[in-house]
Scaffold this motif. Structure first.
Motif, PDB file in Angstrom:
ATOM      1  N   PHE A 131       0.831  -1.208   0.000  1.00 47.54           N
ATOM      2  CA  PHE A 131       0.000   0.000   0.000  1.00 47.54           C
ATOM      3  C   PHE A 131       0.865   1.258   0.000  1.00 47.54           C
ATOM      4  O   PHE A 131       1.861   1.350   0.714  1.00 47.54           O
ATOM      5  CB  PHE A 131      -0.888  -0.047   1.246  1.00 47.54           C
ATOM      6  N   ALA A 132       0.489   2.223  -0.805  1.00 46.49           N
ATOM      7  CA  ALA A 132       1.165   3.525  -0.817  1.00 46.49           C
ATOM      8  C   ALA A 132       0.105   4.611  -0.735  1.00 46.49           C
ATOM      9  O   ALA A 132      -1.043   4.419  -1.154  1.00 46.49           O
ATOM     10  CB  ALA A 132       1.992   3.692  -2.081  1.00 46.49           C
ATOM     11  N   THR A 133       0.501   5.763  -0.208  1.00 43.32           N
ATOM     12  CA  THR A 133      -0.451   6.846  -0.069  1.00 43.32           C
ATOM     13  C   THR A 133       0.263   8.190  -0.134  1.00 43.32           C
ATOM     14  O   THR A 133       1.489   8.258  -0.110  1.00 43.32           O
ATOM     15  CB  THR A 133      -1.230   6.718   1.263  1.00 43.32           C
TER      16      THR A 133
ATOM     17  N   LEU B 146      -2.388   6.384   7.306  1.00 43.16           N
ATOM     18  CA  LEU B 146      -3.105   5.172   6.898  1.00 43.16           C
ATOM     19  C   LEU B 146      -2.204   3.941   6.867  1.00 43.16           C
ATOM     20  O   LEU B 146      -2.700   2.810   6.908  1.00 43.16           O
ATOM     21  CB  LEU B 146      -3.759   5.382   5.528  1.00 43.16           C
ATOM     22  N   HIS B 147      -0.888   4.137   6.799  1.00 41.24           N
ATOM     23  CA  HIS B 147       0.017   2.980   6.852  1.00 41.24           C
ATOM     24  C   HIS B 147      -0.200   2.193   8.149  1.00 41.24           C
ATOM     25  O   HIS B 147      -0.359   0.966   8.121  1.00 41.24           O
ATOM     26  CB  HIS B 147       1.475   3.436   6.753  1.00 41.24           C
TER      27      HIS B 147
ATOM     28  N   ILE C  52       5.688  -3.911   3.440  1.00 40.12           N
ATOM     29  CA  ILE C  52       6.810  -3.125   2.917  1.00 40.12           C
ATOM     30  C   ILE C  52       6.871  -1.840   3.732  1.00 40.12           C
ATOM     31  O   ILE C  52       5.932  -1.043   3.733  1.00 40.12           O
ATOM     32  CB  ILE C  52       6.637  -2.823   1.423  1.00 40.12           C
ATOM     33  N   LEU C  53       7.976  -1.661   4.424  1.00 35.63           N
ATOM     34  CA  LEU C  53       8.157  -0.519   5.314  1.00 35.63           C
ATOM     35  C   LEU C  53       9.061   0.516   4.657  1.00 35.63           C
ATOM     36  O   LEU C  53       9.418   0.395   3.491  1.00 35.63           O
ATOM     37  CB  LEU C  53       8.743  -0.999   6.643  1.00 35.63           C
TER      38      LEU C  53
ATOM     39  N   PHE D 261       7.813   4.788  10.042  1.00 37.46           N
ATOM     40  CA  PHE D 261       8.560   4.525  11.271  1.00 37.46           C
ATOM     41  C   PHE D 261       7.577   4.139  12.380  1.00 37.46           C
ATOM     42  O   PHE D 261       7.789   3.157  13.115  1.00 37.46           O
ATOM     43  CB  PHE D 261       9.359   5.775  11.663  1.00 37.46           C
ATOM     44  N   LYS D 262       6.485   4.886  12.505  1.00 34.44           N
ATOM     45  CA  LYS D 262       5.463   4.571  13.501  1.00 34.44           C
ATOM     46  C   LYS D 262       4.816   3.215  13.218  1.00 34.44           C
ATOM     47  O   LYS D 262       4.458   2.478  14.153  1.00 34.44           O
ATOM     48  CB  LYS D 262       4.392   5.668  13.523  1.00 34.44           C
ATOM     49  N   GLN D 263       4.659   2.901  11.935  1.00 34.64           N
ATOM     50  CA  GLN D 263       4.093   1.606  11.552  1.00 34.64           C
ATOM     51  C   GLN D 263       4.963   0.468  12.079  1.00 34.64           C
ATOM     52  O   GLN D 263       4.456  -0.511  12.635  1.00 34.64           O
ATOM     53  CB  GLN D 263       3.988   1.538  10.027  1.00 34.64           C
TER      54      GLN D 263
END
Length: 214
Positions: free
Chosen positions: A70-72, A79-80, A101-102, A137-139
């Motif tokens: 997912f990308a945004t 939203l990640h 994918i981070l 990073f938060k994800q």
């Protein structure tokens, strides 16, 4: 292996889809537009048209793995983590395996030991896009609290271009790596190879690793 790919029309997602096909797996494009998926991946693409944020436990129960490519936009970068939470709630304890994918911002700069995000923040135009690596990073921080599902995160290097040849992946854990040319980069094709390698021969569980071009 049945592999659902969220964001299968994006730069990484389409390479993952094609790599899965090459290896004889059963990829499924989980996308908002089936027409766009057919345009990018071919008329015979195996596609499910559904917004990722509407995927339920029932929707993903039949998959062996779900890859989140997912990308945004920067203004929606939160939203990640939101999608990571949703997939965690929908997944079973063992299946589907979740692959995320981070970003590279959480990788340590080997020269200083500090997170690469500190370098990114100093780039002159960073204000326009920094929300994405900040939220990724938060994800990762969120995923590191999750022990109830089978997940793995994969970070590319400092640059993550869509184009360029797929190479034999060079793997690391929490530090930036360099390719043979001395630069830090990972093509989408190399990322796809690394993800399929991990899915076919699992070596990581509930952790993050990183991949570089050779």
């Amino acid at each position: 292996m049945k592999i659902g790919i969220i964001g299968a029309t994006g730069k990484a997602g389409q390479e993952i889809y094609r790599e899965a096909v090459r290896r004889g797996e059963e990829p499924v494009a989980l996308v908002r537009s089936a027409d766009r998926a057919r345009e990018i991946l071919g008329k015979d693409v195996n596609v499910v048209e559904k917004d990722a944020f509407e995927l339920t436990a029932e929707d993903i129960a039949s998959y062996d793995a779900v890859v989140n490519a997912f990308a945004t936009s920067p203004d929606q970068a939160h939203l990640h983590t939101d999608l990571s939470r949703q997939l965690k709630e929908a997944a079973g304890e063992e299946t589907p395996r979740l692959v995320f994918i981070l970003g590279a911002g959480s990788l340590a700069n080997p020269a200083t030991g500090e997170p690469f995000i500190k370098v990114l923040r100093e780039i002159p135009d960073a204000a326009a896009w920094i929300n994405v690596p900040e939220e990724q990073f938060k994800q990762l921080d969120y995923l590191r609290t999750v022990g109830t599902v089978n997940w793995v995160g994969i970070s590319p290097q400092a640059t993550f271009p869509a184009e360029g040849p797929a190479t034999t992946p060079k793997l690391g854990k929490d530090e930036l790596l360099t390719a043979s040319d001395g630069e830090s980069h990972t093509t989408a094709g190399t990322m796809a190879v690394a993800i399929l390698d991990e899915l076919q021969n699992p070596a990581h569980r509930n952790t993050r690793f990183t991949v570089s071009d050779a």
